[in-house]
Design a protein around this motif. Sequence first.
Motif, PDB file in Angstrom:
ATOM      1  N   ALA A 144       0.815  -1.212   0.000  1.00 55.41           N
ATOM      2  CA  ALA A 144       0.000   0.000   0.000  1.00 55.41           C
ATOM      3  C   ALA A 144       0.846   1.258   0.000  1.00 55.41           C
ATOM      4  CB  ALA A 144      -0.926   0.005   1.207  1.00 55.41           C
ATOM      5  N   ASP A 147     -10.156   4.890   0.072  1.00 55.51           N
ATOM      6  CA  ASP A 147      -8.765   4.831  -0.347  1.00 55.51           C
ATOM      7  C   ASP A 147      -8.369   3.483  -0.961  1.00 55.51           C
ATOM      8  OD1 ASP A 147      -8.515   3.133   1.816  1.00 55.51           O
ATOM      9  OD2 ASP A 147      -7.280   4.479   3.010  1.00 55.51           O
ATOM     10  N   ARG A 148      -9.311   2.569  -1.114  1.00 49.02           N
ATOM     11  CA  ARG A 148      -9.051   1.311  -1.818  1.00 49.02           C
ATOM     12  C   ARG A 148      -9.655   1.307  -3.228  1.00 49.02           C
ATOM     13  NH1 ARG A 148      -7.420  -3.142   0.902  1.00 49.02           N
ATOM     14  NH2 ARG A 148      -8.718  -4.553  -0.350  1.00 49.02           N
ATOM     15  N   LYS A 205      -7.316  -0.108  -6.480  1.00 50.10           N
ATOM     16  CA  LYS A 205      -6.277   0.843  -6.924  1.00 50.10           C
ATOM     17  C   LYS A 205      -4.969   0.151  -7.286  1.00 50.10           C
ATOM     18  CE  LYS A 205      -4.286   1.775  -2.375  1.00 50.10           C
ATOM     19  NZ  LYS A 205      -4.190   2.700  -1.247  1.00 50.10           N
ATOM     20  N   CYS A 257      -3.804   7.435   1.738  1.00 52.69           N
ATOM     21  CA  CYS A 257      -4.424   6.204   2.207  1.00 52.69           C
ATOM     22  C   CYS A 257      -4.282   6.086   3.725  1.00 52.69           C
ATOM     23  CB  CYS A 257      -3.831   4.986   1.505  1.00 52.69           C
ATOM     24  SG  CYS A 257      -2.057   4.868   1.550  1.00 52.69           S
ATOM     25  N   THR A 308      -4.486  -3.910  -1.457  1.00 53.56           N
ATOM     26  CA  THR A 308      -4.704  -2.490  -1.714  1.00 53.56           C
ATOM     27  C   THR A 308      -6.088  -2.145  -2.244  1.00 53.56           C
ATOM     28  OG1 THR A 308      -3.972  -2.521  -4.026  1.00 53.56           O
ATOM     29  CG2 THR A 308      -2.276  -2.294  -2.335  1.00 53.56           C
ATOM     30  N   CYS A 315       1.870   3.172   2.391  1.00 50.59           N
ATOM     31  CA  CYS A 315       1.238   4.183   3.222  1.00 50.59           C
ATOM     32  C   CYS A 315       1.819   4.152   4.617  1.00 50.59           C
ATOM     33  CB  CYS A 315      -0.266   3.946   3.320  1.00 50.59           C
ATOM     34  SG  CYS A 315      -1.113   3.964   1.744  1.00 50.59           S
ATOM     35  N   GLN A 373      -1.113   9.597  -1.629  1.00 50.45           N
ATOM     36  CA  GLN A 373      -2.065   9.106  -2.620  1.00 50.45           C
ATOM     37  C   GLN A 373      -3.044  10.193  -3.029  1.00 50.45           C
ATOM     38  OE1 GLN A 373      -3.897   5.055  -2.282  1.00 50.45           O
ATOM     39  NE2 GLN A 373      -5.805   6.203  -2.128  1.00 50.45           N
TER      40      GLN A 373
END
Length: 328
Positions: free
Chosen positions: A15, A100-101, A200, A72, A197, A17, A134
Motif C-alpha cells: 500500500a 482509499d481502496r 487501486k 491512504c 490495496t 502508506c 495518494q
Amino acid sequence: MRCPAALLTLLLVLAGCAAPTPPRPALSIEPGRLPTADLALDIPGLGPCTDNPERSLHLRSGEPLNIMVHGCFGSSGEFRSLAQVLAFHGQQSACFTYDDRAALNDSASALRRALRQLDEQGKTPRITVIGHSQGALITRRALSDLPLKETLPVGVPKELVTVSGPFAGIKAAAPCGIGWLRVATLGFMPVSCHMVTGAKWADITYSSRFIREPGGLAPQVSRHLKIDTDERNTCRRFEGSRCVESDEIFELAEQRQVAVEQDPRVKRVELQAGHVEIIGDREVAPLKLITALQAEGVIHPTPAAQRPAFQQLLARVYGDARLVSARP
C-alpha cells in the motif's frame, strides 16, 4: 506454485502508506479569523476537516477555498490542525473524503463531481486543491485534461498543490506491474495485490497506464506547486533517543515524473522532511510545509504582531508536538 516469501513481504507493504495517526477527539474547527459563514452546502465527499459525522460545509460566499485531500489510511480529521492554521490566517478550508481502496480514476471522478457542485453552489472565486501522498495522485488526475466519468468544471479558477505524491509509481508495488510474475504465480499475484490495496492496485505501479500517461494540466489550472520530500533518515516516532518508526515512505525517485513536471505551470519545491512530518501529527507540527506554503502565497503571511499567538495555536492544536525548524 507458492509465492516466494520475499514476494509476500512486498505485498505486506504494497500500500505504500504510513500507519494512520489516531484521530483527534475535537470535532470542530475554531473560527480563528474566518469571516462569518453565510452558506451551508451538502456536497457528497466534501465537508469540514474533522471526523465529525455531521458533514455540512459552512462557508463564506465570495471567499477563496482550500480543499485538502488525504492519503491512504487517512481521513478529513487528519487535516484538522492544518485547517486551524488556515483559519488563523482568515482562510477557509474543506476536506475531500474518499474510499482509499477504490480505483484512483474513480476517486478523481468523485473529486471532479464535488468540484462541479461547489462551482455551481459555492460562489467561490478561487479554489486551491491540496493533496498529500495518494491524495496527490488523485488531485493531479482530477485537475488534468484527461477524460473521466465527470467533466472538470471551467467556471472557477483552480490551483493545485501536491505533497509527497508518488508520481513515478510506488516502488513496493512494482511486482504487481510485472507481467511474467502474474503468469509465474498462476494468477496469485493480481489477486494478492487486490487483496492488499483494493482496486487501486492496477494504478499505483510504475508500469500502469495511470502512472505512464498522467495527461496535462487542465486549462483552468493556473499553477501546480509540487512539493517533494526527501524522506531519508527521518523518524516518525522516538523512544528516548532511539528511532522506533521510520518516516520514510517514498524515495525522491518515486515522486519524480517528467511527464508531470514538464508543464510550465509546475513549480517544484524539495524539502527535507518525513512523509508524516510534512503534514504534521501529534509528534510534530508541519512548520516546513507551512513555511513553504506561505512562501508560495498559498497561506497568508503571519503578521509580526500575531506570531506569538500563532505559536500558541500551533502548540495547542498539535498537542505535545515538537515545533521543529521550518528551514528546508
